[in-house]
Every structure is written in C-alpha cells, then in structure tokens.
Enzyme design. Structure first.
Site, mmCIF file in Angstrom:
data_model
loop_
_atom_site.group_PDB
_atom_site.id
_atom_site.type_symbol
_atom_site.label_atom_id
_atom_site.label_comp_id
_atom_site.label_asym_id
_atom_site.label_seq_id
_atom_site.Cartn_x
_atom_site.Cartn_y
_atom_site.Cartn_z
ATOM 1 N N VAL B 167 0.898 -1.167 0.000
ATOM 2 C CA VAL B 167 0.000 0.000 0.000
ATOM 3 C C VAL B 167 0.936 1.217 0.000
ATOM 4 O O VAL B 167 1.629 1.470 0.975
ATOM 5 C CB VAL B 167 -0.922 -0.008 1.233
ATOM 6 C CG1 VAL B 167 -1.650 1.328 1.372
ATOM 7 C CG2 VAL B 167 -1.924 -1.152 1.131
ATOM 8 N N PRO B 168 0.966 1.964 -1.125
ATOM 9 C CA PRO B 168 2.113 2.848 -1.401
ATOM 10 C C PRO B 168 2.090 4.180 -0.671
ATOM 11 O O PRO B 168 1.996 5.239 -1.293
ATOM 12 C CB PRO B 168 2.027 3.043 -2.917
ATOM 13 C CG PRO B 168 0.568 2.919 -3.228
ATOM 14 C CD PRO B 168 0.004 1.921 -2.247
ATOM 15 N N CYS B 169 2.239 4.152 0.634
ATOM 16 C CA CYS B 169 2.316 5.408 1.382
ATOM 17 C C CYS B 169 3.624 6.146 1.076
ATOM 18 O O CYS B 169 3.743 7.339 1.356
ATOM 19 C CB CYS B 169 2.183 5.155 2.880
ATOM 20 S SG CYS B 169 3.416 4.058 3.577
ATOM 21 N N HIS B 170 4.577 5.429 0.477
ATOM 22 C CA HIS B 170 5.833 6.107 0.119
ATOM 23 C C HIS B 170 5.631 7.113 -1.011
ATOM 24 O O HIS B 170 6.509 7.917 -1.285
ATOM 25 C CB HIS B 170 6.894 5.066 -0.290
ATOM 26 C CG HIS B 170 6.501 4.191 -1.447
ATOM 27 N ND1 HIS B 170 5.733 3.050 -1.284
ATOM 28 C CD2 HIS B 170 6.734 4.285 -2.779
ATOM 29 C CE1 HIS B 170 5.538 2.477 -2.465
ATOM 30 N NE2 HIS B 170 6.129 3.223 -3.389
#
Lengths: 158, 198
Positions: B167-170
C-alpha cells in the site's frame, strides 16, 4: 499478554520431542510431537496468561502418548521390533539397548523419568499427571533411573 | 561418562525439528488453526516481515520496526495462533521480488486491513490510486478521500500504514516536495521512489 505461538514452538519443541521419545521411543515420538503441538495451537488462545507453558505442553504430550500406547496395545504386532531408523533422530546405534530398556520400564517409572529428568517438572506436578503422591512420583523416577542405569551401564564400558 | 540420562536428554537435531515444524505448518493450515502465517524475506530495503491471515496480507514490516515486537502486537490484536509458515506468503514474496526488480507496477494480492480502522483505513484504501512512479502531497490525499482539512490525519494514516510498500504510502510527500516521514525511514522511502522513477 499472549506471545505468538511460534515462540512457544521455538522454546519448547526440543524438550517436548525428548519427552515423547522417552514415552514412546524414537519411532512414534514424532507423531506424538505433531499431535501435541496441533492440540496446543488449537487451545492456545484460551490458555491463562499465568500458566506454565512447558507443564501445559507436557500434559498434552502425556495424553497423546497414552492414546498411542492404547492403540499399540490393540495392535501389538507392528511395533514389536522397531525399524532401524535411529540415525535421523540423532540417537546413535549403540543406544538402541537404552531405548529398549526405557520401553521395558513400568509405565509410571517411564513417565516419571520423562517428566522429571527430561522435562524438569516438579514431582507435585508429575503426581497430578500420573496419579498418586509427589513422594510416589519421586520414587518412580528414582527407580526408573536405577533400572535404566543397571541395563545401560551393564552393556557399556564405564 | 555417557550416562543414560545424557542420552535421553540429548538435544534433537535441527533437521528433525525443522521437518516437524513444516509438518506443524501443514497440519495447522489444514485444520484452520493458522490464524496468522508469516515469513521474513530479503529486499533492497532490508529484511521485510510478511504476515497474512486467511483473508489476505495483513502486515508488512521493516526491520527497523522490530519484527518480534510487530508479531507480539499481532498476537494481542488479532490472534496468538501465529506460525512462521512461508507457504501462505509465496505469492506476496514473488510479487515483491518482481516489484523490486522493476518488473511489477501494481500488486495483485488480497489484503486484510483489520490492523487499521476508521479514517486511517479509509486513507490506506485510497493510497493504491496513486499510480506507480507518481507522488501526491498529504493535502492532495486529504482531498482524494474527501476531507481536505484532514492533512495531519492523512500524515498519521501514512505513518501507521500496516502494509508499507504494497500500500504505497511512500508516494505521499510534503507539499514542498521533500520526503516527509516514513515508517521504513527516509532512506527506504527515497529508494522506493528512485526505483519507481527508473
């Protein structure tokens, strides 16, 4: 606070296997180990946080071993002579006589040896498992060891 | 002297114990007792803990988070029926390998978001809408989830994402383009963005 069950396996797998070996011999020990840990995993969420995990596992192994022994007595033939598979269990061939001697012990002596000398349970706990008093459990363990040493040392150079 | 007791108490060899462990993993899965399976894999951003329930991937954790502590938290919050059982994570591990090799842009994995709730979970559900190689500011994500004033809460949701990388919180940065915080550390965040920019 519950720890992940993996930690229970990591900490106690070896001891439970040694207990199962003494109770059942190297041949049936692995099945009893597996059944013990599957049952333990099932019951683990309900285990009180204050419980002695090792004593709890030994109690389960005790019951599983009784099941195996009952099944054996209904079907005595196939286990009369163990297959020669000790090498993958880390038990040298020369100890075959010892396992036979363990097998020949009266049940309570064998159990008391497993629970006190291998698992390190106090005699009062052992009495709850095998019946009788703590003193009787202590005597059974002592007699068991005496009998094993008699057989084992007579066959080995000391 | 080789005493009878030494023999009875002799340790089981590692090979036997690992074979018994594999049997236990299999029986636990068959009997529906494996509430959480986990494994640890190597990656360019360090060792990653991967944990899955029967519903899907429930946790990805960087080494800096402390894998033991993460598993303890899962035991308290979900279930203590946890085993190291890599099989359930095979697909996850493969997709991560492909991602880090630059051959995968989206993850096709069932996710279990039960470690987060409410607004944080809402944000985490929307994060995959930020495509590979793109970035958004915390404010833009707040607008994306329909709550433009919740910029700080979006920051918290990203910081507590239980499934980093997948889950691309980056991909969420400060409005001025600087990195902002990251659960795996600034270096890991920069590495992922660099990978996706290639």
């Amino acid at each position: 606070m519950k720890t992940p069950f993996e930690n229970v396996v990591a900490e106690h797998a070896g001891t439970v296997l040694r207990v199962c070996r003494v109770l059942l011999g190297p041949h049936d020990a692995e099945d009893a180990w597996s059944e013990t840990f599957v049952s333990a995993l099932r019951a683990f969420p309900d285990l009180p946080d204050t419980a002695n995990v090792q004593a709890w596992l030994v109690t389960i192994a005790h019951r599983k071993a009784i099941d195996v022994l009952r099944a054996r007595s209904r079907q005595p033939l196939p286990v009369e002579r163990l297959p020669e598979t000790p090498s993958d269990l880390g038990v040298p061939d020369v100890d075959h006589d010892l396992w036979q001697a363990v097998r020949d012990l009266p049940d309570k002596q064998r159990q008391a040896v497993a629970y006190h000398h291998v698992a390190g349970l106090p005699y009062a706990e052992i009495a709850k498992l095998i019946g009788g008093s703590a003193d009787a459990a202590r005597r059974a363990a002592a007699d068991g060891i005496k009998n094993l040493r008699k057989t084992y040392l007579s066959g080995a150079t000391s | 002297m080789n005493d009878a007791l030494d023999v009875l108490g002799s340790p089981a060899d590692a090979e036997t114990l690992s074979r018994l462990h594999r049997n236990l993993e299999r029986h636990a899965e068959q009997d529906g007792l494996l509430d959480v399976a986990y494994t640890v894999v190597d990656s360019p951003v360090g060792r990653l803990l991967l944990a899955a329930t029967a519903r899907g991937l429930v946790r990805v954790a960087y080494a800096t988070e402390g894998h033991d502590g993460v598993l303890e938290t899962i035991a308290q919050r979900l279930s203590p029926r946890i085993l190291r059982a890599p099989k359930r994570l095979d697909t996850t591990a493969r997709e991560l390998d492909e991602y880090f090799a630059g051959r995968r842009r989206t993850f096709d994995l069932p996710l279990d978001l039960s470690l987060s709730h409410g607004f944080r979970q809402l944000v985490q559900r929307h994060l995959p809408e930020i495509g590979y190689g793109q970035t958004r500011s915390y404010r833009e994500v707040a607008e994306l989830v329909g709550n433009p004033n919740a910029v700080r809460a979006v920051g918290t949701a990203c910081a507590t994402n239980p499934l980093p990388v997948v889950v691309p919180c980056h991909r969420v940065l400060r409005a001025d383009g600087t990195l902002g915080g990251y659960v795996g550390g600034a270096e890991a965040k920069a590495a992922l963005l660099h990978l996706e920019a290639a």
